[in-house]
Design a protein around this motif. Structure first.
Motif, PDB file in Angstrom:
ATOM      1  N   HIS A  61      55.670  14.385 -28.254  1.00 31.60           N
ATOM      2  CA  HIS A  61      56.421  15.273 -29.145  1.00 31.60           C
ATOM      3  C   HIS A  61      55.574  15.601 -30.379  1.00 31.60           C
ATOM      4  O   HIS A  61      55.492  16.765 -30.789  1.00 31.60           O
ATOM      5  CB  HIS A  61      57.744  14.595 -29.536  1.00 31.60           C
ATOM      6  CG  HIS A  61      58.616  15.426 -30.417  1.00 31.60           C
ATOM      7  ND1 HIS A  61      59.309  16.528 -29.958  1.00 31.60           N
ATOM      8  CD2 HIS A  61      58.900  15.321 -31.735  1.00 31.60           C
ATOM      9  CE1 HIS A  61      59.984  17.061 -30.960  1.00 31.60           C
ATOM     10  NE2 HIS A  61      59.758  16.347 -32.052  1.00 31.60           N
ATOM     11  N   THR A  62      54.945  14.583 -30.945  1.00 35.09           N
ATOM     12  CA  THR A  62      54.083  14.782 -32.124  1.00 35.09           C
ATOM     13  C   THR A  62      52.916  15.700 -31.790  1.00 35.09           C
ATOM     14  O   THR A  62      52.580  16.616 -32.549  1.00 35.09           O
ATOM     15  CB  THR A  62      53.564  13.421 -32.642  1.00 35.09           C
ATOM     16  OG1 THR A  62      54.690  12.603 -33.001  1.00 35.09           O
ATOM     17  CG2 THR A  62      52.665  13.601 -33.848  1.00 35.09           C
ATOM     18  N   GLU A  64      52.773  17.932 -29.328  1.00 41.79           N
ATOM     19  CA  GLU A  64      53.280  19.280 -29.067  1.00 41.79           C
ATOM     20  C   GLU A  64      53.538  20.015 -30.374  1.00 41.79           C
ATOM     21  O   GLU A  64      53.131  21.172 -30.537  1.00 41.79           O
ATOM     22  CB  GLU A  64      54.567  19.179 -28.247  1.00 41.79           C
ATOM     23  CG  GLU A  64      55.151  20.533 -27.884  1.00 41.79           C
ATOM     24  CD  GLU A  64      56.464  20.406 -27.127  1.00 41.79           C
ATOM     25  OE1 GLU A  64      56.707  21.261 -26.272  1.00 41.79           O
ATOM     26  OE2 GLU A  64      57.235  19.456 -27.387  1.00 41.79           O
ATOM     27  N   ASN A  65      54.194  19.346 -31.323  1.00 41.68           N
ATOM     28  CA  ASN A  65      54.482  19.975 -32.607  1.00 41.68           C
ATOM     29  C   ASN A  65      53.226  20.273 -33.404  1.00 41.68           C
ATOM     30  O   ASN A  65      53.122  21.287 -34.086  1.00 41.68           O
ATOM     31  CB  ASN A  65      55.441  19.109 -33.429  1.00 41.68           C
ATOM     32  CG  ASN A  65      56.854  19.159 -32.891  1.00 41.68           C
ATOM     33  OD1 ASN A  65      57.253  20.120 -32.238  1.00 41.68           O
ATOM     34  ND2 ASN A  65      57.622  18.116 -33.138  1.00 41.68           N
ATOM     35  N   LEU A  67      50.381  21.049 -32.251  1.00 39.51           N
ATOM     36  CA  LEU A  67      49.574  22.089 -31.615  1.00 39.51           C
ATOM     37  C   LEU A  67      50.247  23.453 -31.647  1.00 39.51           C
ATOM     38  O   LEU A  67      49.703  24.416 -31.100  1.00 39.51           O
ATOM     39  CB  LEU A  67      49.266  21.672 -30.160  1.00 39.51           C
ATOM     40  CG  LEU A  67      48.386  20.432 -30.029  1.00 39.51           C
ATOM     41  CD1 LEU A  67      48.352  19.959 -28.592  1.00 39.51           C
ATOM     42  CD2 LEU A  67      46.974  20.733 -30.541  1.00 39.51           C
ATOM     43  N   LYS A  68      51.406  23.545 -32.293  1.00 35.09           N
ATOM     44  CA  LYS A  68      52.122  24.843 -32.378  1.00 35.09           C
ATOM     45  C   LYS A  68      51.518  25.705 -33.457  1.00 35.09           C
ATOM     46  O   LYS A  68      50.991  25.243 -34.428  1.00 35.09           O
ATOM     47  CB  LYS A  68      53.604  24.615 -32.648  1.00 35.09           C
ATOM     48  CG  LYS A  68      54.334  24.102 -31.428  1.00 35.09           C
ATOM     49  CD  LYS A  68      55.799  23.950 -31.694  1.00 35.09           C
ATOM     50  CE  LYS A  68      56.512  23.463 -30.442  1.00 35.09           C
ATOM     51  NZ  LYS A  68      57.902  23.144 -30.664  1.00 35.09           N
TER      52      LYS A  68
END
Length: 68
Positions: A61-62, A64-65, A67-68
């Motif tokens: 989750h960390t 993914e966030n 890399l946004k």
């Protein structure tokens, strides 16, 4: 990655305190040196292998966030 390189990295940080490990990680990130990146990969591998499923989900989750 070369097995000898992986073993050398693990050997170099084995027994390090949390502060020493933090310094190694921060130095690698701040310097942005390509030669340090395999070391961060090996450290992440150790973290991943020793994490619970919940911890892995949180890490993903960390990532993914981040890399946004």
């Amino acid at each position: 990655m070369n097995l000898n390189l992986r073993n050398a990295i693990i050997h170099n940080v084995s027994g390090n305190s949390q502060d020493e490990l933090k310094d190694t990680i921060v130095d690698a990130i701040q310097n942005g040196e390509e030669k340090m990146l395999p070391g961060l990969g090996v450290l992440f591998e150790v973290i991943w292998k020793n994490s619970s499923e919940e911890d892995k989900i949180e890490m993903l989750h960390t990532l993914e966030n981040g890399l946004k």
